[in-house]
Motif scaffolding. Structure first.
Motif, short mmCIF file in Angstrom:
data_model
loop_
_atom_site.label_atom_id
_atom_site.label_comp_id
_atom_site.label_asym_id
_atom_site.label_seq_id
_atom_site.Cartn_x
_atom_site.Cartn_y
_atom_site.Cartn_z
N GLY A 13 -8.63 47.26 25.51
CA GLY A 13 -9.75 47.29 24.58
C GLY A 13 -9.32 47.02 23.14
O GLY A 13 -9.98 46.25 22.42
N LEU A 14 -8.21 47.64 22.71
CA LEU A 14 -7.73 47.40 21.34
C LEU A 14 -7.28 45.95 21.16
O LEU A 14 -7.59 45.32 20.12
N ALA A 15 -6.56 45.41 22.14
CA ALA A 15 -6.12 44.02 22.03
C ALA A 15 -7.31 43.06 21.99
O ALA A 15 -7.31 42.09 21.22
N GLY A 16 -8.32 43.33 22.80
CA GLY A 16 -9.50 42.47 22.79
C GLY A 16 -10.25 42.53 21.47
O GLY A 16 -10.68 41.49 20.94
N LEU A 17 -10.40 43.70 20.90
CA LEU A 17 -11.10 43.82 19.62
C LEU A 17 -10.33 43.14 18.48
O LEU A 17 -10.92 42.44 17.65
N LEU A 18 -9.02 43.34 18.44
CA LEU A 18 -8.22 42.70 17.39
C LEU A 18 -8.21 41.19 17.54
O LEU A 18 -8.30 40.45 16.54
N SER A 19 -8.09 40.70 18.76
CA SER A 19 -8.12 39.25 18.97
C SER A 19 -9.46 38.66 18.57
O SER A 19 -9.53 37.59 17.93
N LEU A 20 -10.53 39.36 18.92
CA LEU A 20 -11.86 38.90 18.52
C LEU A 20 -12.01 38.87 17.01
O LEU A 20 -12.59 37.92 16.44
N ALA A 21 -11.47 39.90 16.33
CA ALA A 21 -11.57 39.93 14.87
C ALA A 21 -10.76 38.80 14.23
O ALA A 21 -11.21 38.15 13.27
N VAL A 22 -9.55 38.53 14.77
CA VAL A 22 -8.71 37.48 14.17
C VAL A 22 -9.34 36.11 14.31
O VAL A 22 -9.31 35.28 13.38
N PHE A 23 -9.96 35.83 15.44
CA PHE A 23 -10.51 34.50 15.67
C PHE A 23 -11.96 34.36 15.20
O PHE A 23 -12.40 33.26 14.88
N ALA A 24 -12.72 35.45 15.19
CA ALA A 24 -14.14 35.34 14.87
C ALA A 24 -14.44 35.49 13.39
O ALA A 24 -15.35 34.82 12.87
N LEU A 25 -13.69 36.35 12.68
CA LEU A 25 -14.01 36.58 11.27
C LEU A 25 -13.86 35.31 10.41
O LEU A 25 -14.79 34.96 9.66
N PRO A 26 -12.73 34.58 10.50
CA PRO A 26 -12.67 33.36 9.68
C PRO A 26 -13.59 32.24 10.15
O PRO A 26 -14.13 31.47 9.35
N ALA A 27 -13.76 32.12 11.47
CA ALA A 27 -14.51 30.99 12.02
C ALA A 27 -16.01 31.14 11.80
O ALA A 27 -16.69 30.17 11.46
N PHE A 28 -16.55 32.31 12.02
CA PHE A 28 -18.01 32.48 11.99
C PHE A 28 -18.52 33.17 10.73
O PHE A 28 -19.67 32.95 10.34
N PHE A 29 -17.67 33.98 10.10
CA PHE A 29 -18.15 34.73 8.93
C PHE A 29 -17.43 34.35 7.65
O PHE A 29 -17.85 34.75 6.56
N GLY A 30 -16.38 33.56 7.74
CA GLY A 30 -15.65 33.14 6.55
C GLY A 30 -14.97 34.29 5.83
O GLY A 30 -14.78 34.22 4.60
N LEU A 31 -14.58 35.32 6.50
CA LEU A 31 -13.96 36.49 5.90
C LEU A 31 -12.47 36.50 6.20
O LEU A 31 -12.03 36.15 7.30
N TYR A 32 -11.70 36.91 5.20
CA TYR A 32 -10.26 37.11 5.33
C TYR A 32 -9.55 35.86 5.86
O TYR A 32 -8.63 35.95 6.67
N GLU A 33 -9.98 34.68 5.40
CA GLU A 33 -9.34 33.47 5.89
C GLU A 33 -7.89 33.37 5.41
O GLU A 33 -7.00 33.06 6.19
N LYS A 34 -7.67 33.63 4.10
CA LYS A 34 -6.32 33.52 3.57
C LYS A 34 -5.41 34.60 4.15
O LYS A 34 -4.24 34.32 4.47
N GLU A 35 -5.92 35.81 4.27
CA GLU A 35 -5.09 36.90 4.80
C GLU A 35 -4.68 36.63 6.25
O GLU A 35 -3.51 36.80 6.63
N ILE A 36 -5.64 36.23 7.06
CA ILE A 36 -5.33 35.98 8.48
C ILE A 36 -4.42 34.76 8.61
O ILE A 36 -3.51 34.74 9.46
N ALA A 37 -4.61 33.74 7.75
CA ALA A 37 -3.73 32.56 7.79
C ALA A 37 -2.30 32.95 7.41
O ALA A 37 -1.33 32.46 8.00
N ALA A 38 -2.15 33.84 6.41
CA ALA A 38 -0.81 34.28 6.01
C ALA A 38 -0.13 35.08 7.13
O ALA A 38 1.08 34.93 7.37
N ILE A 39 -0.90 35.90 7.81
CA ILE A 39 -0.33 36.65 8.93
C ILE A 39 0.07 35.72 10.07
O ILE A 39 1.11 35.90 10.71
N ALA A 40 -0.74 34.71 10.34
CA ALA A 40 -0.44 33.78 11.44
C ALA A 40 0.79 32.94 11.14
O ALA A 40 1.54 32.57 12.04
#
Length: 250
Positions: A13-40
């Protein structure tokens, strides 16, 4: 649900929620794009994201395969059919019958009973049994298996396919005592033995001095003190003096 299954579900459940947040927030909501890109881009962060995605994919595949291939465990079993009518028995009733057979004489306890019903009404029963006292599992298991088959046949007829029994540790099972405890108990038992029950030591006609080594009690020697002899007082009685005759001088 046991602890391992619960742990796997929490991780999934935790892995699914975090994966969903990493892929869905920048793609659909435009949130934390730079932060997630730096982590990736970071080597450690990129590997963490890949691990989360793999855990989520494995969990989803497992749920899909289990949903497809797991047989249906029906709540009720069709025992017989009379024309267009059916006679059914619930799994709870079968479980209650099995528990009654196991605990009828009071020597065993049914810890868990599982009943599985197959497609055409065949029943498989699995029981975990805990004896109240240590028993011979071979003889008791054969007797209990025969009793369960007869008891389940009373409500299920010939639909009983298999009956599996697993024996747990006996309730009154005691741990073996240590060597020190056994030695102390032996010493206390020896101390309570009366002296009369100890076999007497045989006397041998020899010049050797034999000392008995039994558990008879030891009595101190009594030394008699002798007092000097005192002579008894002797009393001498004076003889009476004869009276003088008449005319005799005293």
């Amino acid at each position: 649900m046991n602890g391992f299954k619960r742990f796997c579900l929490i991780i999934f459940g935790l892995a699914g929620l975090l994966s969903l947040a990493v892929f869905a927030l920048p793609a659909f909501f435009g949130l934390y794009e730079k932060e997630i890109a730096a982590i990736a881009v970071d080597p450690i962060g990129g590997r963490a994201i890949v691990c989360l995605a793999c855990i989520t994919a494995i969990g989803l595949a497992f749920c899909l395969l289990r949903g497809i291939f797991t047989p249906r465990n029906r709540k009720s079993v069709i025992i017989s059919s009379e024309g267009g009518d059916e006679i059914q028995v619930t799994r709870d009733a079968i479980k209650a019958q099995a528990v009654h057979v196991i605990e009828c004489d009071g020597t065993m306890t049914a810890r868990s009973v599982a009943v599985k019903a197959k497609k055409r009404g065949h029943i498989r029963v699995f029981a975990r049994v805990q004896p109240q006292t240590p028993i011979n599992v071979v003889d008791a298991g054969a007797t209990l298996h025969a009793d369960l088959v007869r008891g389940l046949a009373d409500i299920c007829g010939d639909k009983v396919e298999s009956v599996d029994i697993e024996f747990l540790d006996a309730v009154t099972h005691e741990e073996p005592q240590s060597f020190d405890e056994l030695e102390a108990s032996y010493a206390s038992a020896r101390a309570t033995v009366p002296a009369a029950s100890v076999p007497a030591v045989e006397e041998h006609a020899s010049d050797d001095i034999t000392v008995p080594m039994g558990t008879s009690s030891w009595h101190p020697l009594e030394v008699a003190q002798t007092a000097p002899e005192v002579p008894e007082p002797q009393v001498t009685l004076d003889e009476p003096t004869p009276e003088p005759a008449d005319g005799e001088e005293q």
